[in-house]
Scaffold this motif. Structure first.
Motif, PDB file in Angstrom:
ATOM      1  N   LYS A  70       6.559   5.961 -16.724  1.00  0.00           N
ATOM      2  CA  LYS A  70       5.105   6.028 -16.852  1.00  0.00           C
ATOM      3  C   LYS A  70       4.620   7.331 -17.463  1.00  0.00           C
ATOM      4  O   LYS A  70       3.479   7.442 -17.845  1.00  0.00           O
ATOM      5  N   VAL A  95       0.305  -0.017  -7.305  1.00  0.00           N
ATOM      6  CA  VAL A  95       1.721   0.289  -7.118  1.00  0.00           C
ATOM      7  C   VAL A  95       2.422   0.085  -8.452  1.00  0.00           C
ATOM      8  O   VAL A  95       2.273  -0.947  -9.088  1.00  0.00           O
ATOM      9  N   ILE A  96       3.154   1.100  -8.867  1.00  0.00           N
ATOM     10  CA  ILE A  96       3.790   1.038 -10.176  1.00  0.00           C
ATOM     11  C   ILE A  96       5.299   0.924 -10.014  1.00  0.00           C
ATOM     12  O   ILE A  96       5.892   1.603  -9.188  1.00  0.00           O
ATOM     13  N   LYS A  97       5.889   0.029 -10.771  1.00  0.00           N
ATOM     14  CA  LYS A  97       7.345  -0.017 -10.821  1.00  0.00           C
ATOM     15  C   LYS A  97       7.759   0.192 -12.264  1.00  0.00           C
ATOM     16  O   LYS A  97       7.371  -0.571 -13.148  1.00  0.00           O
ATOM     17  N   GLU A  98       8.583   1.226 -12.469  1.00  0.00           N
ATOM     18  CA  GLU A  98       8.973   1.566 -13.842  1.00  0.00           C
ATOM     19  C   GLU A  98      10.364   1.040 -14.170  1.00  0.00           C
ATOM     20  O   GLU A  98      11.116   0.635 -13.293  1.00  0.00           O
ATOM     21  N   VAL A 109      11.937  -7.645  -8.528  1.00  0.00           N
ATOM     22  CA  VAL A 109      10.973  -6.560  -8.418  1.00  0.00           C
ATOM     23  C   VAL A 109       9.609  -7.113  -8.033  1.00  0.00           C
ATOM     24  O   VAL A 109       8.902  -6.587  -7.175  1.00  0.00           O
ATOM     25  N   GLU A 111       8.867  -9.956  -6.505  1.00  0.00           N
ATOM     26  CA  GLU A 111       8.858 -10.420  -5.111  1.00  0.00           C
ATOM     27  C   GLU A 111       8.683  -9.240  -4.174  1.00  0.00           C
ATOM     28  O   GLU A 111       7.958  -9.308  -3.182  1.00  0.00           O
ATOM     29  N   GLU A 112       9.363  -8.151  -4.522  1.00  0.00           N
ATOM     30  CA  GLU A 112       9.271  -6.950  -3.706  1.00  0.00           C
ATOM     31  C   GLU A 112       7.833  -6.440  -3.664  1.00  0.00           C
ATOM     32  O   GLU A 112       7.306  -6.112  -2.603  1.00  0.00           O
ATOM     33  N   LEU A 113       7.196  -6.417  -4.832  1.00  0.00           N
ATOM     34  CA  LEU A 113       5.805  -5.956  -4.886  1.00  0.00           C
ATOM     35  C   LEU A 113       4.904  -6.860  -4.059  1.00  0.00           C
ATOM     36  O   LEU A 113       4.034  -6.396  -3.319  1.00  0.00           O
ATOM     37  N   GLN A 116       5.115  -6.362  -0.493  1.00  0.00           N
ATOM     38  CA  GLN A 116       4.450  -5.152  -0.023  1.00  0.00           C
ATOM     39  C   GLN A 116       2.941  -5.246  -0.119  1.00  0.00           C
ATOM     40  O   GLN A 116       2.238  -4.250   0.015  1.00  0.00           O
TER      41      GLN A 116
ATOM     42  N   ARG B 108      11.100  14.827 -14.249  1.00  0.00           N
ATOM     43  CA  ARG B 108       9.878  14.048 -14.377  1.00  0.00           C
ATOM     44  C   ARG B 108       8.696  14.893 -14.801  1.00  0.00           C
ATOM     45  O   ARG B 108       7.908  14.508 -15.661  1.00  0.00           O
TER      46      ARG B 108
ATOM     47  N   TYR C  69      15.414 -12.650   0.268  1.00  0.00           N
ATOM     48  CA  TYR C  69      15.336 -12.400  -1.160  1.00  0.00           C
ATOM     49  C   TYR C  69      16.107 -11.137  -1.540  1.00  0.00           C
ATOM     50  O   TYR C  69      16.828 -11.119  -2.529  1.00  0.00           O
ATOM     51  N   GLU C  73      19.233 -10.739  -4.106  1.00  0.00           N
ATOM     52  CA  GLU C  73      19.326  -9.820  -5.238  1.00  0.00           C
ATOM     53  C   GLU C  73      20.642  -9.051  -5.206  1.00  0.00           C
ATOM     54  O   GLU C  73      21.279  -8.840  -6.230  1.00  0.00           O
ATOM     55  N   ASN C 324      15.042  -0.165  -6.581  1.00  0.00           N
ATOM     56  CA  ASN C 324      13.768  -0.754  -6.994  1.00  0.00           C
ATOM     57  C   ASN C 324      12.699  -0.549  -5.942  1.00  0.00           C
ATOM     58  O   ASN C 324      11.610  -0.063  -6.222  1.00  0.00           O
ATOM     59  N   SER C 325      13.035  -0.929  -4.693  1.00  0.00           N
ATOM     60  CA  SER C 325      11.988  -0.839  -3.679  1.00  0.00           C
ATOM     61  C   SER C 325      11.680   0.607  -3.348  1.00  0.00           C
ATOM     62  O   SER C 325      10.558   0.946  -3.019  1.00  0.00           O
ATOM     63  N   GLU C 327      11.539   2.952  -5.406  1.00  0.00           N
ATOM     64  CA  GLU C 327      10.573   3.422  -6.389  1.00  0.00           C
ATOM     65  C   GLU C 327       9.170   2.894  -6.089  1.00  0.00           C
ATOM     66  O   GLU C 327       8.182   3.616  -6.150  1.00  0.00           O
ATOM     67  N   ILE C 328       9.117   1.613  -5.706  1.00  0.00           N
ATOM     68  CA  ILE C 328       7.813   1.016  -5.441  1.00  0.00           C
ATOM     69  C   ILE C 328       7.141   1.721  -4.258  1.00  0.00           C
ATOM     70  O   ILE C 328       5.961   2.030  -4.288  1.00  0.00           O
ATOM     71  N   LYS C 329       7.932   1.999  -3.232  1.00  0.00           N
ATOM     72  CA  LYS C 329       7.353   2.570  -2.018  1.00  0.00           C
ATOM     73  C   LYS C 329       7.039   4.048  -2.162  1.00  0.00           C
ATOM     74  O   LYS C 329       5.998   4.513  -1.744  1.00  0.00           O
ATOM     75  N   ALA C 334      13.234   5.298 -10.557  1.00  0.00           N
ATOM     76  CA  ALA C 334      14.298   4.390 -10.119  1.00  0.00           C
ATOM     77  C   ALA C 334      15.667   5.004 -10.334  1.00  0.00           C
ATOM     78  O   ALA C 334      16.608   4.729  -9.587  1.00  0.00           O
TER      79      ALA C 334
END
Lengths: 388, 304, 357
Positions: A70, A95-98, A109, A111-113, A116, B108, C69, C73, C324-325, C327-329, C334
């Motif tokens: 990002k 919520v951002i996933k890169e 990814v 599903e994970e979002l 949450q 970063r 899930y 994965e 992955n998670s 990073e999201i949290k 990642a």
């Protein structure tokens, strides 16, 4: 080898144990869902549970999934700005996933979002489309706004599209005003439709100011190989270009080199004015203000399936701040062009448009649809370089 | 004529980071250890060197910190392969991914920073008084930055070190017959450590050159396989430092041609031009391997 | 002092206090180290960036074990990793190093995607899917064949050759996907035509899990069986033990090496085929990225034992998914999960069983 085996198995057991310890609460939910005989069972269960809610209703979070990092001052940076804007204007979390590859990994990814709490999802890449659509079917309560325009939309799956060719046309005009040598460089990444449309629109825009202008297009085959970007920028400048327009995820290198060599550079999909205001010209950026009302409506429970597509007029896309060296004169001219595009007097790909070989792509006076424009697979006349 | 200058200049600037990593790895391989970890060293050097350059605007600090970072990765490689006897290739890969993660984690905040005022910090190009006036070559070769000039001398220095000094002989003996080294009263293990760390240090400096001078920015995974190429090129120059010029600039030339062929609309598929560096390295490797018996250090024969 | 090499160290180890020494050398202690050290170091890194350590680890565990899930994965990643690690293990058993699992897998995938949408598209499921998998194996072996040819005929180092060929394969695939293989109905984006519906695996439990994992595990056991229990395996073990001895015993070392290398390519290609038949359905740029490299590491982690590779594949797969998670949290990049994965590997390399020198 025996020893390694034992170490490994013990290690796994430790990981498992730690997992169970921290995850015991959720584990029990799991037992319930996995008790269902088939996958479709659990899906319908979630459907009925949330059947009354409109997609995206009451969402506290929106999820943005991007293909790169990002902080790249590029395409993904634009999405990070969406996140900021949503937080500021709607007060909900983004919520951002890169760095999600454009493969079926997306589903995981996504599903994970959703798990949450994201009820609105923005998949940013074309490659996600199919998988986003799969996930959308599993989660009818989640609103999707997927990027490129296609025929996937329906139900809770909307497609959105900003006419990138309009700002790129203006970029082209600006480049032609700047270029003293009549040669402009374009550094593409890979010849995907967005890039092809951009370089074509850029060239048409430049030709509207200086019909003899030459656009020299090269491709680096990757989105952020800065080494290759350096080589490309240097060679293009050496070959007589004095304005460079990169279509890359990370444009910092190009701007720095142009700065050190006294040339000018555009950005790509993000406002990088602050990097070097003197070298910076402009960029095509997404104008999120056009999308915010739709997100708001979805949160308020007024989601409607849309197939959004538009440009300046609809506030979906715009030009970034012009650089310090752009004179007020030029700004006036560019604003005029922009007004004409908004009113429809200028239509970027209005025929006649010729390809490199001189054959007609769009015949005289014809205004191709957005779909036709996105399917353009040729460079227009005036571009040197090739797509294969 | 101008095209030639352009290609030469791009060749030099693209080849310089490789030259550093190549010479470093060559020293390591002379001592019998292949360091695929030079990729990781380059990444760390690039990231940390750039960070230091931004913070201090001092070229010397940037180079030193980059060298230190690269050297640390080199030390890990040395520890794993020499003391723990792990697979050289596997540990190299592990360290590469480790460096990738580490630099993405800490780099970063560097992504958006421009180095600004580069010329004031001793990072700019210096034209050598007389030589830079030579047509074509002058601008391409002798209007460069300080690290490039050092890289011109590096293979020569290493050449003299290996062939003309006692210590060079000892270094090579470690890679050929450690018993001999022992008989001379030196510790082969320590020498291997030194050589592999040196490989990391030089690769780290190559990384600094790449991020601070060549591309003027930090991007995730910006090294993108150049360390691996350097390792392959060591074989191409048959472990002889004097051939490092040829090997490194071959890669540089390939990368210069990648764009040159496109700018000049040469009717070659874009993808072919893009794979040129890898393809050329591969072809050259095949050519060298099949035509001559490579003078490979004995110890490597067991590994390779 | 000077002569203290790793080999000379052994006796001094033996001379240590037996009770204490045996505890520190014991497997549980080492496993504990392998767990504690990476987790601690990574925790310190997290803390240094001002992230909550406990929260982050909780996220990691939840994402793996928290839902069906998540487990699915992990299983999917493990499928590829098992196969690509076998692709590294097989050649290692005959003294070669195949770092080209990445390219072989990608080539297998692209080949499968092509035949699945063209010549095999009309086959019924029971014939079609095995044919698809075989096609993937064929293309993987073909790509490995170039590598082994370079090694055999030109005497090129096979590790570096295969690494370079990974890069080349990405460009070849890009060339194909942007060129002849581009789906005419794909809105001009680089992807192949979707393979026929009946050639896809079913997915279970609402996840992307499919039978691919059983194929992979079966393959691991099959390879173990071949190596340890058959005559061919004896030949392989002989070559792995001492090539000169094998040569004296009348074994055609080069031929066996070539065959084993081709088999390795085929297994990597199988991973690609399972990817296409299982979850992807069509080839895209970047599909299955880094799985080949990670498989190579999974193999290195277990010192080239095919059955154990199942464990290491699951471990790496799980951590990969956790990234992955995480990073999201927590908003960490990642790539930082790679730090944790590699720390685990580094510790295993450091404290794991010592190889005889």
């Amino acid at each position: 080898m025996k020893k390694n085996y034992r170490i490994l198995s013990l290690l796994l057991v430790l990981f498992l144990m730690a997992g169970i310890m921290t995850g015991c609460v959720k584990k029990t939910d799991d037992a319930q869902t996995s008790g269902q005989p088939t996958g479709s069972g659990s899906t319908t269960a979630s459907t009925t549970a949330t059947g009354n809610l409109k997609p995206g209703e009451g969402s506290k979070k929106i999820g943005i999934i991007m293909g790169g990092s990002k902080d790249d001052y590029g395409f993904n940076y634009a999405f990070a700005q969406l996140a900021d804007q949503v937080q500021k204007e709607l007060g909900i979390e983004a919520v951002i996933k890169e760095n999600v590859p454009t493969t079926s990994d997306f589903e995981g990814v996504c599903e994970e979002l959703i798990s949450q709490g994201c009820k609105i999802i923005f998949p940013s890449q074309f490659g996600y489309l199919e998988y986003a659509h799969n996930v959308a079917q599993r989660h009818p309560d989640v609103a999707f706004y997927s990027f490129p325009i296609t025929d996937y939309n329906g139900g809770n799956f909307s497609t959105i599209h900003g006419n990138a060719h309009e700002p790129w046309y203006i970029n082209g005009a600006l480049a032609a005003m700047y270029s003293k040598t009549g040669k402009v460089g374009f550094i593409g990444s890979l010849p995907i439709p967005d890039v092809i449309v951009s370089v074509d629109a850029f060239t048409l825009g430049a030709q509207s100011i200086n019909p003899k202008i030459q656009v020299s297009a090269v491709f680096t085959g990757s989105w952020a190989d800065t080494g290759l970007q350096t080589t490309a920028t240097n060679q293009l400048l050496d070959s007589g270009c004095d304005v460079i327009a990169p279509f890359q995820d990370s444009v910092k290198t190009v701007i720095e080199i142009c700065a050190s060599r006294g040339a000018h550079a555009f950005g790509c999909n993000a406002d990088a004015y602050s990097l070097d205001p003197k070298t910076w010209l402009s960029a095509c950026i997404t104008d999120w203000s056009g999308y915010i009302p739709y997100i708001k409506a979805a949160i308020d429970g007024k989601y409607e399936n849309v197939n959004l597509s538009g440009g300046f007029k609809e506030h979906f896309i715009t030009n970034a701040k012009y650089g310090d060296t752009v004179t007020p004169d030029m700004v006036t001219k560019l604003t005029e062009i922009r007004k004409k595009i908004e009113s429809g007097d200028i239509y970027v790909f209005q025929g006649p448009v010729y390809d490199q070989s001189g054959a007609v792509m769009f015949k005289d006076g014809y205004r191709p649809t957005i779909q036709e424009i996105n399917l353009v697979n040729k460079l227009v006349k005036g571009v040197t370089g090739k797509l294969n | 004529m101008r095209d030639l200058t352009t290609v030469l200049a791009c060749m030099i600037s693209a080849g310089t980071p490789i030259l550093y990593a190549l010479i470093g790895d060559l020293i390591g391989e002379r001592a019998g250890i292949i360091s695929l970890s030079v990729e990781g060293s380059m990444l760390c050097g690039a990231c940390i060197g750039f960070g230091t350059a931004v913070a201090t605007h001092n070229m010397l600090f940037a180079v030193l910190s980059g060298a230190l970072a690269g050297g640390l990765i080199g030390f890990c490689q040395a520890f794993l392969t020499i003391d723990r006897k792990s697979n050289m290739m596997a540990s190299g890969f592990v360290l590469m991914f480790f460096a990738m993660g580490l630099t993405a984690f800490y780099g970063r905040s560097l992504l958006n920073i421009s180095i600004g005022g580069a010329n004031s910090a001793g990072l700019g190009k210096i034209a050598i008084p007389v030589l830079s006036k030579i047509p074509v070559l002058g601008t391409a070769l002798f209007t460069q930055d300080i690290l490039t000039y050092i890289s011109y001398l590096l293979p020569l220095i290493v050449y003299f070190f290996i062939y003309k000094t006692k210590y060079g002989l000892i270094l090579c003996s470690v890679g050929e017959r450690p018993e001999v080294t022992l008989a001379y009263g030196y510790n082969p293990r320590l020498i291997q450590y030194g050589a592999v760390i040196m490989a990391g240090v030089l690769a780290g400096i190559g990384g600094v050159q790449m991020s601070v001078i060549y591309t003027m920015g930090w991007a995730n995974n910006m090294v993108n396989g150049r360390g691996f190429i350097a390792t392959a090129l060591v074989i191409l120059c048959s472990w002889k430092p004097q051939r490092a010029y040829l090997a490194a600039y071959l890669f540089g030339l390939a990368q210069a041609l990648q764009i040159f062929l496109q700018v000049h609309s040469v009717p070659v598929s874009m993808y072919i031009t893009l794979m040129l560096p890898y393809l050329l390295t591969l072809v050259a490797l095949g050519f060298i391997s099949s035509s001559k018996k490579p003078t490979m250090p004995e110890k490597l024969k067991i590994v390779i | 002092m000077k002569t203290k090499t790793a080999a000379a160290k052994q006796p001094s180890d033996a001379g240590r206090s037996v009770a204490l020494g045996s505890f520190f050398d014991s497997t549980p202690f080492r496993a504990l180290i392998c767990f504690v050290a990476p987790v601690t170091i990574f925790g310190l890194l997290l803390a240094s960036e001002g992230k909550s350590v406990f929260e982050t680890y909780k996220t990691i565990y939840f994402s793996i074990f928290g839902s069906v899930y998540g487990i699915g994965e992990v299983v999917i990643r493990a499928t590829y990793l098992i196969l690509t690690s076998i692709a590294a293990i097989l050649p290692a058993r005959v003294g070669l190093a195949n770092a080209g699992g990445e390219g072989q897998m990608a080539m297998g995938a692209v080949g499968t995607a092509v035949v699945g949408s063209t010549i095999f598209s009309r086959l019924v499921t029971p014939v079609g899917i095995p044919m698809m998998l075989l096609a993937g194996m064929f293309f993987g072996a073909l790509w490995a064949g170039i590598g082994i040819y370079c090694y055999m005929r030109l005497g090129m180092n096979e590790t570096l050759t295969t690494i370079l060929m990974n890069y080349i394969s990405t460009f070849i695939i890009a060339m194909l996907l942007f060129g002849v293989l581009r789906d005419p109905k794909g809105w001009n984006y680089p992807q192949t035509v979707q393979i026929a519906k009946q050639l896809r695996f079913n997915m279970y439990f609402g996840t992307r899990m499919n039978v691919g994992i059983f194929i992979a595990i079966a393959m691991a056991f099959f390879v173990w069986f071949v190596i340890n229990k058959t005559k061919a395996g004896f030949v392989i073990r002989t070559i792995g033990g001492n090539q000169n001895a094998a040569r004296f015993a009348g074994i055609n070392v080069k031929k066996v090496q070539a065959l084993v290398f081709l088999a390795a390519g085929a297994v990597a290609g199988l991973a690609g085929a399972i990817m296409i038949v299982g979850v992807e359905g069509r080839m895209r740029t970047g599909a299955g990225e880094t799985m080949g490299f990670m498989g190579f590491l999974a193999a290195g982690m277990v010192k080239n034992s095919p059955v154990l590779a199942i464990l290491s594949a699951f471990l790496i797969g799980a951590l990969n998914v956790a990234g992955n998670s995480m990073e999201i949290k927590t908003g960490l990049p990642a790539a930082s999960i790679q730090i944790l994965i590699m720390l685990v590997l580094l510790t295993i390399m450091t404290v794991g069983g010592k190889k005889k020198s």
